[in-house]
Design an enzyme around this catalytic site. Structure first.
Site, PDB file in Angstrom:
ATOM      1  N   THR A 116       0.820  -1.205   0.000  1.00 14.72           N
ATOM      2  CA  THR A 116       0.000   0.000   0.000  1.00 14.72           C
ATOM      3  C   THR A 116       0.858   1.260   0.000  1.00 14.72           C
ATOM      4  OG1 THR A 116      -1.458   1.315   1.417  1.00 14.72           O
ATOM      5  CG2 THR A 116      -0.110  -0.279   2.532  1.00 14.72           C
ATOM      6  N   TYR A 140      -1.660  -0.001  10.319  1.00 17.40           N
ATOM      7  CA  TYR A 140      -1.980  -0.656   9.046  1.00 17.40           C
ATOM      8  C   TYR A 140      -0.769  -0.573   8.094  1.00 17.40           C
ATOM      9  CZ  TYR A 140      -3.918  -1.110   4.333  1.00 17.40           C
ATOM     10  OH  TYR A 140      -4.125  -1.475   3.018  1.00 17.40           O
TER      11      TYR A 140
HETATM   12  N1  NAD Z   1      -8.811  -0.991  -1.377  1.00 19.50           N
HETATM   13  C1  NAD Z   1      -7.720  -0.216  -1.483  1.00 19.50           C
HETATM   14  O1  NAD Z   1      -7.770   0.944  -1.932  1.00 19.50           O
HETATM   15  C2  NAD Z   1      -6.380  -0.752  -1.043  1.00 19.50           C
HETATM   16  C3  NAD Z   1      -5.254   0.081  -1.093  1.00 19.50           C
HETATM   17  C4  NAD Z   1      -4.016  -0.430  -0.713  1.00 19.50           C
HETATM   18  C5  NAD Z   1      -3.901  -1.762  -0.311  1.00 19.50           C
HETATM   19  N2  NAD Z   1      -5.001  -2.545  -0.246  1.00 19.50           N
HETATM   20  C6  NAD Z   1      -4.842  -3.945   0.199  1.00 19.50           C
HETATM   21  O2  NAD Z   1      -5.447  -4.803  -0.751  1.00 19.50           O
HETATM   22  C7  NAD Z   1      -5.949  -5.966  -0.108  1.00 19.50           C
HETATM   23  C8  NAD Z   1      -7.380  -6.195  -0.550  1.00 19.50           C
HETATM   24  O3  NAD Z   1      -8.168  -5.057  -0.206  1.00 19.50           O
HETATM   25  P1  NAD Z   1      -9.739  -5.062  -0.451  1.00 19.50           P
HETATM   26  O4  NAD Z   1     -10.175  -3.646  -0.555  1.00 19.50           O
HETATM   27  O5  NAD Z   1     -10.065  -6.021  -1.539  1.00 19.50           O
HETATM   28  O6  NAD Z   1     -10.232  -5.659   0.954  1.00 19.50           O
HETATM   29  P2  NAD Z   1     -11.426  -6.674   1.272  1.00 19.50           P
HETATM   30  O7  NAD Z   1     -11.711  -6.565   2.730  1.00 19.50           O
HETATM   31  O8  NAD Z   1     -12.546  -6.490   0.319  1.00 19.50           O
HETATM   32  O9  NAD Z   1     -10.754  -8.099   0.987  1.00 19.50           O
HETATM   33  C9  NAD Z   1      -9.919  -8.764   1.914  1.00 19.50           C
HETATM   34  C10 NAD Z   1     -10.338 -10.217   1.938  1.00 19.50           C
HETATM   35  O10 NAD Z   1      -9.474 -10.935   2.822  1.00 19.50           O
HETATM   36  C11 NAD Z   1     -10.260 -11.866   3.581  1.00 19.50           C
HETATM   37  N3  NAD Z   1      -9.529 -12.129   4.826  1.00 19.50           N
HETATM   38  C12 NAD Z   1      -9.251 -11.246   5.829  1.00 19.50           C
HETATM   39  N4  NAD Z   1      -8.544 -11.858   6.792  1.00 19.50           N
HETATM   40  C13 NAD Z   1      -8.359 -13.154   6.399  1.00 19.50           C
HETATM   41  C14 NAD Z   1      -7.698 -14.268   6.971  1.00 19.50           C
HETATM   42  N5  NAD Z   1      -7.111 -14.197   8.167  1.00 19.50           N
HETATM   43  N6  NAD Z   1      -7.709 -15.446   6.291  1.00 19.50           N
HETATM   44  C15 NAD Z   1      -8.325 -15.548   5.085  1.00 19.50           C
HETATM   45  N7  NAD Z   1      -8.972 -14.510   4.494  1.00 19.50           N
HETATM   46  C16 NAD Z   1      -8.984 -13.330   5.142  1.00 19.50           C
HETATM   47  C17 NAD Z   1     -11.596 -11.152   3.770  1.00 19.50           C
HETATM   48  O11 NAD Z   1     -12.658 -12.050   4.035  1.00 19.50           O
HETATM   49  C18 NAD Z   1     -11.766 -10.432   2.434  1.00 19.50           C
HETATM   50  O12 NAD Z   1     -12.466 -11.234   1.492  1.00 19.50           O
HETATM   51  C19 NAD Z   1      -5.795  -5.729   1.388  1.00 19.50           C
HETATM   52  O13 NAD Z   1      -4.642  -6.426   1.832  1.00 19.50           O
HETATM   53  C20 NAD Z   1      -5.578  -4.239   1.502  1.00 19.50           C
HETATM   54  O14 NAD Z   1      -4.796  -3.897   2.611  1.00 19.50           O
HETATM   55  C21 NAD Z   1      -6.229  -2.079  -0.603  1.00 19.50           C
END
Ligand code: NAD
Length: 330
Positions: A116, A140
């Site tokens: 991120t 985070y």
């Molecule tokens: N959305 C953004 O703008 C953004 C920006 C930078 C980084 N990220 C990173 O991208 C990744 C995905 O983000 P997102 O927006 O799709 O989030 P999201 O919450 O929609 O998806 C995360 C998924 O991980 C699963 N999960 C969480 N903990 C778990 C565990 N212990 N075991 C198995 N599954 C687990 C959840 O059920 C969920 O389906 C994350 O790691 C987030 O930090 C997102």
């Protein structure tokens, strides 16, 4: 290749599964469904399991004969991380330690990781190059940076090849509206603005109108989730042909202000966006934009749908569908 997508039932992970299938590989989703959606898993098997449980992940790797892993699973709410840091180190850092140990045990050593822009904290320059100082200002971002360091050590000590993708603001939705963003609680600007315009959420709160930016509101780099997703397929291919471990930014390189987003939603929808103006929020940098030429060089990737109007149009079509089909949750 058979590719395990940890967190593949979530927003970005489900788009990654589609992109990996489109690129001719076989995605297998591994997700504990804590924030995932059954309807989002459309392009491969779903293994319900938790990365906190090393046996579950090792079994999935073995049974599905996995050759590479994309790790998107984790907890994603920056504000919550300030109140509950333990949760964020456990469910971002510790789970990835488990994953790497399980991969090592079964002989899989290719990993693409969701990092991120939060690893940079409040950067001194914008656009931000990959070698800018890493100074996260919340648990985070710090936990994500710990994972990046862990990947470096697995590269040196265990012969892994790892690609950390530092996403800027993921936004938009699948252009075919098969899947899209649905977080609960939602903290991301574009869905908050869209559901505000659709009348299902309260007026949008705009924090800060006196930043040193063109219109005084904070500037961010929005990257279409389908562009992001494609980078993961390219990333796995890069690693499988011998590409070395590295970290790259994924952004559009375009700075878009909060007011630009509101205007884009008004233009696409033809509806006014109810909003209220507030003081700046502590810890919000004025300007966060990626320098993103390294991803172009390393992966041959470039954004194709990341102009703000296309992002908003795809998100709008998806949000209307989500409301119509009862998929919307606050
Ligand atoms: N959305 C953004 O703008 C953004 C920006 C930078 C980084 N990220 C990173 O991208 C990744 C995905 O983000 P997102 O927006 O799709 O989030 P999201 O919450 O929609 O998806 C995360 C998924 O991980 C699963 N999960 C969480 N903990 C778990 C565990 N212990 N075991 C198995 N599954 C687990 C959840 O059920 C969920 O389906 C994350 O790691 C987030 O930090 C997102």
């Amino acid at each position: 290749m058979k590719i395990l997508i940890c967190g593949g039932a979530g927003f970005i992970g489900s788009h990654v599964a589609k992109a990996i299938r489109t690129a001719g590989h076989v995605p297998v989703v591994f997700d504990n469904m804590s924030a995932g959606h059954q309807w989002a898993v459309q392009w491969g098997d779903l293994v319900k399991g938790d990365l906190l449980n090393r046996t579950e992940i090792e079994t999935a790797l073995r049974e599905h004969k996995i050759e590479a892993v994309v790790q998107l699973a984790g907890s994603i709410n920056v504000g919550e991380s300030m109140k509950d840091p333990g949760k964020y180190f456990r469910n971002n850092f510790s789970i990835t330690v488990n994953l790497l140990e399980a991969m090592d045990a079964v002989g899989v050593n290719l990993l693409v990781f969701s990092s991120t822009a939060a690893v940079y904290g409040i950067p001194e320059t914008s656009p931000i190059p990959e070698d800018a100082a890493k100074a996260p200002i919340n648990p985070y971002g710090e936990a994500k940076y710990f994972v990046e360091r862990l990947l470096d050590w697995y590269t040196k000590a265990r012969g892994f090849r790892c690609l950390a993708l530092r996403y800027f603001n993921a936004a938009g939705a699948d252009p075919d509206a098969q899947i899209g963003e649905m977080h609960s609680p939602e903290t991301h600007l574009i869905p908050l603005v869209i559901y505000g315009a659709l009348g299902t959420r309260p007026p949008v709160k705009v924090f800060g109108t006196d930043y040193p930016t063109a219109d005084g509101t904070a500037v961010r780099d929005y990257i279409h989730v389908s562009d992001l997703a494609r980078a993961h397929a390219l990333g796995v291919e890069y690693l499988s042909r011998g590409g070395q471990s590295t970290a790259v930014n994924l952004g559009s390189g375009e700075g878009i202000s909060v007011m630009d987003v509101l205007k884009a939603v008004e233009k696409v929808s033809g509806k006014p966006v109810p909003h209220e103006l507030f003081e700046r929020r502590a810890g919000d940098p004025p300007h966060l934009v990626a320098k993103s030429d390294l991803a172009r060089q390393v992966l041959g990737w470039k954004p194709e749908r990341s102009d703000i109007e296309t992002i908003v149009r795809d998100a709008w079509v998806w949000s209307e569908k989500a409301l119509r089909e009862g998929l919307y949750s606050e």
